[in-house]
Design an enzyme around this catalytic site. Structure first.
Site, mmCIF file in Angstrom:
data_model
loop_
_atom_site.group_PDB
_atom_site.id
_atom_site.type_symbol
_atom_site.label_atom_id
_atom_site.label_comp_id
_atom_site.label_asym_id
_atom_site.label_seq_id
_atom_site.Cartn_x
_atom_site.Cartn_y
_atom_site.Cartn_z
ATOM 1 N N PHE A 146 0.859 -1.187 0.000
ATOM 2 C CA PHE A 146 0.000 0.000 0.000
ATOM 3 C C PHE A 146 0.888 1.227 0.000
ATOM 4 C CE2 PHE A 146 -2.206 3.627 1.690
ATOM 5 C CZ PHE A 146 -3.392 3.602 0.966
ATOM 6 N N ASP A 232 9.450 3.043 1.908
ATOM 7 C CA ASP A 232 8.240 3.796 2.237
ATOM 8 C C ASP A 232 8.002 3.628 3.737
ATOM 9 O OD1 ASP A 232 5.730 4.775 2.776
ATOM 10 O OD2 ASP A 232 4.751 3.879 1.029
ATOM 11 N N LYS A 274 2.603 11.172 7.225
ATOM 12 C CA LYS A 274 1.853 10.915 8.463
ATOM 13 C C LYS A 274 2.443 11.614 9.709
ATOM 14 C CE LYS A 274 -0.829 7.116 6.814
ATOM 15 N NZ LYS A 274 -0.529 6.012 5.933
HETATM 16 C C1 LIG Z 1 -0.772 6.097 4.429
HETATM 17 C C2 LIG Z 1 0.286 5.550 3.563
HETATM 18 C C3 LIG Z 1 0.570 6.104 2.296
HETATM 19 C C4 LIG Z 1 -0.268 7.213 1.684
HETATM 20 O O1 LIG Z 1 -0.296 8.373 2.453
HETATM 21 P P1 LIG Z 1 -1.462 9.454 2.177
HETATM 22 O O2 LIG Z 1 -1.065 10.607 3.052
HETATM 23 O O3 LIG Z 1 -2.749 8.807 2.604
HETATM 24 O O4 LIG Z 1 -1.454 9.775 0.739
HETATM 25 C C5 LIG Z 1 1.617 5.580 1.572
HETATM 26 N N1 LIG Z 1 2.355 4.568 2.049
HETATM 27 C C6 LIG Z 1 2.116 3.998 3.252
HETATM 28 C C7 LIG Z 1 2.990 2.887 3.722
HETATM 29 C C8 LIG Z 1 1.063 4.459 4.040
HETATM 30 O O5 LIG Z 1 0.810 3.885 5.211
#
Ligand SMILES: *Cc1c(COP(=O)(O)O)cnc(C)c1O
Length: 427
Positions: A146, A232, A274
């Protein structure tokens, strides 16, 4: 207690249902206020937040230092665009690059934008520094990933809800099994491969936690084949898993990892979002060294809000809270306690299959199939009992409280979870 909202929960839910797009399926609770590990609904009922806005609120709700940084800056200067310099951005860039030990940062807003930025950087680097033929660049990703919701990112998702009927899809991605070094070894040998994009733990997939040495060895394989390693850490980063970054592994520094630290796997590109703002504001970033970052020239990438003065002030304050309050250490300590307590429940109750995770990013897997409603039903009961968590899949509950939690609060939550499981078993 007095709340700022005039609406009842029922009325607020009806409004969202009628006037908002139905792109989420929230638990039926309407939150109005938050402080630390707690949130309150419009009727004044108090809950422990065990989602932390998908790990954006690591520093706890409405952290006073973050709120002050935001409101002070908001009353002075909010946005200039990058057509001009602003008085906060350089200071923030120096701070965050020193904090994570990279030469440069590229500031964005949402996580998905930061992922897009990293993909663009990797492709451009591939064409200009690796000699890849135009339009031939490939990026390896992992099944179950994701990385956000843009059309390119969902192009390499294998979640049918996320991708179906959103095509045609962006090309140039190769998906391999997660936690499979052999598959990685095979795929990096393909012509045109420029990067491997991976989550150190797959949060949305259900806190899918790989072997302890997966990330370190994956980076080694990438290094041997001159393929960029992109981490990520939007969900796993910023102390969530008991280290400043999940790629730090068992490193116990207080957020000032040296590049040579033995357990530290240094990504070529690091993606954050985040908790970079403590949940106060959309702040995301890509960090890399000059050799990579310098492939982007004026006009080639950007964002109206990226690097705005509020984001810069909030980002600095949010990172300072993480180190000053030793949140990585607290997450590690409480995480060990939490998993031990959950393991005891798994041993006691047949309905629970296993607990997994690292630090305070954990999941309880229920003995039921992925399409069942068991996890949802338990989450509704948890809510009634004063604890908010959200299922990922029909049979997995993710538990990710703010990292400012105390041991006493955690044990209170363990009690709530135990009593709720018993209630659920007894119907
Ligand atoms: C939440 C998340 C995203 C996307 O972030 P948004 O601010 O919702 O666009 C991408 N990668 C990971 C691992 C995430 O948990």
């Amino acid at each position: 207690m007095i709340t700022s909202s005039q609406l009842t929960s029922k009325e607020a839910i009806e409004l969202e249902d009628k006037y908002g797009a139905h792109n989420y399926h929230p638990l039926p609770v309407v939150l109005d206020r938050g402080e630390g590990v707690y949130v309150w609904d419009v009727e004044g009922k108090q809950y422990y937040d065990f989602l932390s806005a998908y790990s954006a609120v690591n520093q706890g709700h409405c952290h006073p230092r973050i709120v002050r940084a935001m409101t002070d800056q908001a009353s002075k200067l909010t946005l200039t665009s990058r057509a001009f310099y602003n008085s906060r951005l350089g200071e923030y860039e120096q701070f965050i690059t020193d904090y994570f030990k990279f030469d440069k940062v590229l500031p964005m807003n949402s996580g998905a934008e930061a992922v897009e930025t990293a993909l663009k950087l990797a492709r451009k680097y591939g064409y200009e520094k690796m000699g890849i033929a135009e339009n031939e660049a490939k990026i390896i990703v992992a099944n179950g990933n994701f990385h956000g919701r843009t059309t390119t990112i969902i192009s390499f998702s294998n979640d049918q809800d996320a991708r179906k009927n959103f095509g045609p899809y962006t090309e140039g991605f190769v998906s391999i099994p997660y936690n499979d070094l052999q598959a990685l070894e095979q795929s990096v040998k393909q012509p045109g491969v420029v990067a491997f994009l991976v989550e150190p733990i797959q949060g949305e997939a259900g806190v899918n936690t790989p072997a302890d040495d997966y990330i370190r060895k994956a980076k080694e394989i990438c290094g041997q084949h001159d393929v960029l390693f992109i981490a990520d850490e939007i969900q796993t980063g910023i102390a969530r898993t008991g280290a400043l970054l999940a790629v730090c592994g068992k490193c116990s520094c207080e957020g000032h990892c040296e590049r040579q630290a033995a357990t530290y796997t240094r990504p070529d590109l690091l993606i954050l979002g985040k908790a970079l703002s403590g949940g106060a504001y959309p702040v995301s970033a890509v960090l890399a060294d000059d050799e990579i970052m310098n492939v982007i020239k004026p006009g080639q990438h950007g964002s109206t809000f990226g690097g705005n003065p509020i984001a810069a002030a909030v980002g600095m304050a949010a990172l300072k809270v993480v180190s000053d309050e030793h949140l990585a250490q607290n997450a590690r300590k409480l995480g060990d306690i939490f998993r031990a307590e959950m393991q005891a429940l798994v041993d006691e109750f047949d309905i629970l299959r296993l607990v997994r995770g690292r630090g305070l990013l954990n999941a309880l897997v229920i003995n039921d199939d992925e399409d069942s409603s068991t996890a949802w039903d338990i989450c509704v009961r948890l809510k009634d009992n004063g604890l908010l968590a959200k299922p990922t899949h029909g049979n997995i509950i993710r538990f990710a409280p703010p990292l400012v939690m105390t041991e006493e609060q955690l044990m209170d939550c363990v009690r709530i979870i135990r009593e709720t499981i018993i209630e659920h078993i007894n119907g």
